[in-house]
Design a protein around this motif. Structure first.
Motif, PDB file in Angstrom:
ATOM      1  N   MET A   1      19.860 -80.467 -26.988  1.00 17.52           N
ATOM      2  CA  MET A   1      19.428 -80.867 -28.332  1.00 17.52           C
ATOM      3  C   MET A   1      18.693 -79.729 -29.062  1.00 17.52           C
ATOM      4  SD  MET A   1      18.817 -84.243 -29.921  1.00 17.52           S
ATOM      5  CE  MET A   1      18.316 -85.302 -28.576  1.00 17.52           C
TER       6      MET A   1
ATOM      7  N   ILE B   1      19.668 -80.645 -34.603  1.00 17.55           N
ATOM      8  CA  ILE B   1      19.969 -82.056 -34.363  1.00 17.55           C
ATOM      9  C   ILE B   1      18.736 -82.920 -34.603  1.00 17.55           C
ATOM     10  CG2 ILE B   1      20.490 -83.712 -32.516  1.00 17.55           C
ATOM     11  CD1 ILE B   1      22.509 -81.726 -31.436  1.00 17.55           C
ATOM     12  N   LEU B   2      17.573 -82.383 -34.268  1.00 14.86           N
ATOM     13  CA  LEU B   2      16.344 -83.159 -34.432  1.00 14.86           C
ATOM     14  C   LEU B   2      15.898 -83.228 -35.887  1.00 14.86           C
ATOM     15  CD1 LEU B   2      14.397 -81.836 -31.323  1.00 14.86           C
ATOM     16  CD2 LEU B   2      15.288 -84.145 -31.630  1.00 14.86           C
ATOM     17  N   SER B   3      16.398 -82.305 -36.701  1.00 15.94           N
ATOM     18  CA  SER B   3      15.891 -82.187 -38.066  1.00 15.94           C
ATOM     19  C   SER B   3      16.784 -82.918 -39.059  1.00 15.94           C
ATOM     20  CB  SER B   3      15.811 -80.705 -38.417  1.00 15.94           C
ATOM     21  OG  SER B   3      15.084 -80.532 -39.595  1.00 15.94           O
ATOM     22  N   TYR B   4      16.270 -83.106 -40.284  1.00 18.52           N
ATOM     23  CA  TYR B   4      17.085 -83.655 -41.357  1.00 18.52           C
ATOM     24  C   TYR B   4      18.352 -82.852 -41.511  1.00 18.52           C
ATOM     25  CZ  TYR B   4      13.058 -86.143 -43.370  1.00 18.52           C
ATOM     26  OH  TYR B   4      12.003 -86.964 -43.578  1.00 18.52           O
ATOM     27  N   ASP B   5      19.453 -83.540 -41.708  1.00 16.34           N
ATOM     28  CA  ASP B   5      20.651 -82.850 -42.137  1.00 16.34           C
ATOM     29  C   ASP B   5      20.604 -82.747 -43.668  1.00 16.34           C
ATOM     30  OD1 ASP B   5      23.058 -81.592 -42.105  1.00 16.34           O
ATOM     31  OD2 ASP B   5      24.220 -83.324 -41.469  1.00 16.34           O
ATOM     32  N   PHE B   6      21.530 -81.974 -44.237  1.00 14.98           N
ATOM     33  CA  PHE B   6      21.703 -82.005 -45.684  1.00 14.98           C
ATOM     34  C   PHE B   6      22.005 -83.427 -46.127  1.00 14.98           C
ATOM     35  CE2 PHE B   6      23.374 -77.775 -44.480  1.00 14.98           C
ATOM     36  CZ  PHE B   6      22.434 -77.009 -45.140  1.00 14.98           C
TER      37      PHE B   6
ATOM     38  N   MET C   1      18.563 -90.915 -47.234  1.00 11.68           N
ATOM     39  CA  MET C   1      18.264 -89.481 -47.219  1.00 11.68           C
ATOM     40  C   MET C   1      19.393 -88.693 -46.564  1.00 11.68           C
ATOM     41  SD  MET C   1      14.503 -87.955 -46.689  1.00 11.68           S
ATOM     42  CE  MET C   1      13.782 -88.717 -48.116  1.00 11.68           C
ATOM     43  N   SER C   2      19.492 -88.719 -45.244  1.00 17.73           N
ATOM     44  CA  SER C   2      20.618 -88.045 -44.586  1.00 17.73           C
ATOM     45  C   SER C   2      21.080 -88.926 -43.432  1.00 17.73           C
ATOM     46  CB  SER C   2      20.192 -86.658 -44.083  1.00 17.73           C
ATOM     47  OG  SER C   2      19.144 -86.777 -43.139  1.00 17.73           O
ATOM     48  N   THR C   3      22.213 -88.551 -42.847  1.00 23.96           N
ATOM     49  CA  THR C   3      22.788 -89.347 -41.762  1.00 23.96           C
ATOM     50  C   THR C   3      22.449 -88.684 -40.427  1.00 23.96           C
ATOM     51  OG1 THR C   3      24.520 -90.281 -43.158  1.00 23.96           O
ATOM     52  CG2 THR C   3      25.012 -90.144 -40.811  1.00 23.96           C
ATOM     53  N   ALA C   4      22.267 -89.503 -39.381  1.00 21.48           N
ATOM     54  CA  ALA C   4      21.871 -88.998 -38.064  1.00 21.48           C
ATOM     55  C   ALA C   4      22.752 -87.813 -37.653  1.00 21.48           C
ATOM     56  CB  ALA C   4      21.941 -90.120 -37.028  1.00 21.48           C
ATOM     57  N   THR C   5      22.107 -86.705 -37.327  1.00 21.94           N
ATOM     58  CA  THR C   5      22.814 -85.447 -37.132  1.00 21.94           C
ATOM     59  C   THR C   5      23.658 -85.436 -35.864  1.00 21.94           C
ATOM     60  OG1 THR C   5      20.808 -84.499 -38.106  1.00 21.94           O
ATOM     61  CG2 THR C   5      22.478 -82.967 -37.327  1.00 21.94           C
ATOM     62  N   LEU C   6      23.106 -85.901 -34.774  1.00 29.27           N
ATOM     63  CA  LEU C   6      23.798 -85.854 -33.475  1.00 29.27           C
ATOM     64  C   LEU C   6      25.172 -86.508 -33.567  1.00 29.27           C
ATOM     65  CD1 LEU C   6      23.807 -85.400 -30.371  1.00 29.27           C
ATOM     66  CD2 LEU C   6      22.617 -87.584 -30.138  1.00 29.27           C
TER      67      LEU C   6
END
Lengths: 481, 481
Positions: free
Chosen positions: A139, A143-148, A346-351
């Motif tokens: 990870m 992955i832990l951070s906000y995506d666009f 806001m954004s969608t889960a990155t993983l």
């Protein structure tokens, strides 16, 4: 439009047409690979691929050391008639029933025919699990951070690439990743309507869209819809003439719940009509990739020349709903839809985004689809077969060409909410028809999920449903005590 | 309310008060563990825990083989004055700037001071990564499938348990899991307002809330807000008298961006006022768990007796934003908020919910918070120290008691959008103040993130920002050519 069938698809299409036109009958032997390749001037391997496609589609079978033979095709069921919804805009009012349905489904072990869930036991999902585990083990900060807001570039690239299969040329920058198709639909609807506005929908219609319409304070104008070809363009034109409609929302391919797929020749006509009234179309394509035959039907978006089609989809029905990864290609409405997506989550889960992107990029998605198309057609045929056998006569049944949802019209005006209550005692759940109408219509319809037909309790459940329907009919004819 | 400090917290609180009242000065030796335990009639281990808490809070230090000593406390900075926003409801208008900020932040390597991102490099997150990897390796049908709209029971139980730390008694059934706090805020706002309504907000205010207000067609009425105590209750009362307000939206604990925490004695007064006008309060508590001292401040929700407070939070600021797991306890508005969450994104990604639930249940969350509270206080002090040293005189700086956001008032009315443009050339990003106002106020403010203060480029970035400010001031005094 730059959209073309691959060579082997053309050959398969040609062969299928001959079967449908009666040149070959059930049990007939087809030409050999060599003969087919010579006839069409294609390579041996292309001819083999064409036969492979027809095998996958359940049209023919290969008999070892003998050749290819035409399989018996199931007779289509008797379809429901074209729907006749209330011909005026209505506030949507089925929210309470819906929350009940959605929030209790896991309470105990049930034979769950009510929700549209893909088969999760297929080994073709294993690479997705492996990729997700690998990504989460290592990870990264990313992955832990906000995506666009717009989503991961890797995934948007794959989405744009996959869209070519539906005849669509979209650039990755035209794609916004969403938290499932629901967020795509909801954000799109909010972008193009305001409270009090009127939206035209096919009818019956997906309850998630209807609820988004209700929660946005918008009214739904339901258009008569044919179980094979979709909304009546004539009825739509009349409606647009009569009402100040602001947008159109359709699921034109492997429709939920009715199963129709709009014929390609309707699509430019629909767009012409929308252009005349300058209306946007929200096109829900969530089941599009699950068409039983290749090439899959084109999206209406693929005919769109002026950016008025907002194409919404997701991986929830093709892969796994729990990942909550969908997308929208909003055409000219991109700024407003982006803003709506931003305020929504806001954004969608990155993983999950990166896992799916990798799964698609490595070719696992197409492999998975090939298998699922075949399986879901088998499931459709099994469930329709059981419905024909066990439900009362005069039951009408949809005949979808993709996906895993069957729309069933109960005979004698039986009430599907009551049927659902009785079924609950036998730990069976169906989706009552009223959920699919703004105004509580379709009381005598139900939608059932066929993707789990391989589980032995499904046939048993349909036997029970049939018995309960027979009981309900008999009780009516009893004298009142 | 059944809310009580733990014993060691009481002892620490008592000792801290004595230090603050001047009984002990910087460098003074404190009583021994034994003496403290005898004085308070508590066990040796409780006295040790109390000292441990004050060490964690940066108030004292332990010197080996000697004892506990009072540390020097940084002098607070000069705070901005109470804000004076436009005293009438306004449509929000900063959406375009925001999209720009949010969609370009990863474009190239930047010193990113503009976004509110937790420190992701801390080893206390490792168990979360391990749990996620383990869960995804053994990915079950449950993880792949839709969760309930309301979210996973395991997580809702942990959320309800954690809420006790903020004085709140909520039942897991009162909690709805959301796709980040943004979905909690947005769904809550949609549940209690309609287009054209007026919502009161603190000012400056989180831009995600302001944008949700804009996209819902609602107007924002900004209330004067003090950098230590929050909105002026007098100004609020006047506003409620004058305008037909429909809801109140505040971030009362470790406020973003101003850093205030509303004093406990204001909270019942605020609720009284809201009851008088029968208004709901949307309480954004996303930074609440990051208070530097224990016990953390109580939520306004913890004083609520009639269900009018909708408490919103998430794990985005405490753990990792990329997981997109938040929650809302909507009180009496639960049905409407649930429906809004349903149409917004149906359900939240299951894997991330289960991973966080397990992380919390195993005690890793509290361990992580203990460390982060200490680190973020250190970060605040470091960044405020650099701002004092490098920024022009008369710069005013907030003094938050939790979280990692610093609100900075530039001197001489310097324009922070221009500063941001100049900083961009040095690969530095700040959040311009105008984003935090409905009406483009706070042009001469910026918000900066301090959570990454350990990275060497942060001090360098603040040196650059200071130099750029000095340049902008000098340019003004040059004669026009």
């Amino acid at each position: 439009m730059g959209f073309a069938m691959k060579l082997y698809e053309q050959v398969a299409h040609n062969l299928r047409e001959r079967i449908e036109l009666g040149y070959y009958h059930t049990g007939d032997k087809l030409p050999s690979v060599r003969a087919l390749s010579q006839e069409h001037g294609v390579s041996i391997s292309t001819a083999q691929e064409a036969f492979g496609l027809l095998i996958d589609d359940g049209v023919i079978e290969a008999r070892p050391k003998s050749g290819y033979y035409v399989l018996q095709q199931q007779a289509p069921p008797t379809l429901p008639e074209t729907s006749r919804p209330t011909p005026q805009p209505l506030a949507v009012s089925q929210g309470h029933n819906l929350l009940h349905l959605m929030n209790e489904y896991g309470a105990e072990k049930m034979t769950q025919l009510s929700l549209a869930l893909p088969d999760l036991s297929t080994p073709t999902l294993n690479p997705l699990i492996k990729i997700t585990a690998e990504l989460s083990r290592t990870m990264t900060a990313r992955i832990l951070s906000y995506d666009f807001i717009r989503g991961a570039d890797e995934l948007r690239r794959e989405v744009a690439r996959l869209a070519i299969d539906s005849g669509c040329r979209i650039h990755p920058d035209e794609v916004i990743v969403t938290t499932g198709c629901q967020e795509a639909l909801s954000s799109s609807l909010r972008a193009v309507t305001e409270p009090g506005d009127i939206v035209v929908v096919d009818s019956p219609s997906f309850f998630g869209s209807l609820q988004a319409i209700e929660m946005n304070g918008v009214k739904a104008l339901e258009i008569p819809t044919h179980p094979e070809t979709g909304i009546s363009l004539e009825a739509l034109e009349l409606a647009l003439d009569q009402w100040p409609v602001k947008a159109c929302l359709l699921t034109p391919t492997n429709n939920n719940p009715l199963g129709y797929s709009m014929p390609d020749e309707h699509k430019p006509k629909l767009l012409e009509l929308l252009a005349k009234y300058d209306l946007p179309l929200i096109e829900d394509d969530i089941y599009g990739d699950l068409s039983y035959t290749l090439p899959r039907p084109r999206t209406i978006k693929s005919f769109d020349t002026d950016g008025r089609v907002i194409l919404c989809s997701s991986f929830s029905k093709t892969l796994a709903a729990g990942l909550r990864v969908g997308w929208v290609a909003p055409g000219r409405y991109i700024d407003k839809v982006m803003m709506m997506k931003y305020v929504s989550s806001m954004s969608t889960a990155t993983l999950n985004q990166l896992a799916i992107a990798e799964f698609v990029a490595q070719g696992y998605y197409e492999k998975h689809l090939r298998k699922m198309r075949k399986n879901y057609r088998r499931d459709r045929d099994a469930v329709i077969g059981w419905l024909k056998r066990y439900m009362p006569q005069d039951t009408r049944i949809s005949y979808p060409q993709g996906g895993y949802l069957i729309w069933v019209e109960l005979p004698c005006d039986l009430d599907s909410i009551e049927l659902n209550q009785r079924a609950y005692e036998h730990r069976i759940r169906i989706a009552p028809g009223t959920l699919f109408s703004a105004s509580g219509k379709y009381k005598n319809f139900m939608r059932i999920n066929s993707s789990n037909s391989q589980e032995p309790e499904v046939e048993a459940a349909i036997i029970t449903l049939g018995r309960l329907c027979h009981e309900m009919i008999e009780e009516r004819s009893l004298p009142v005590a």
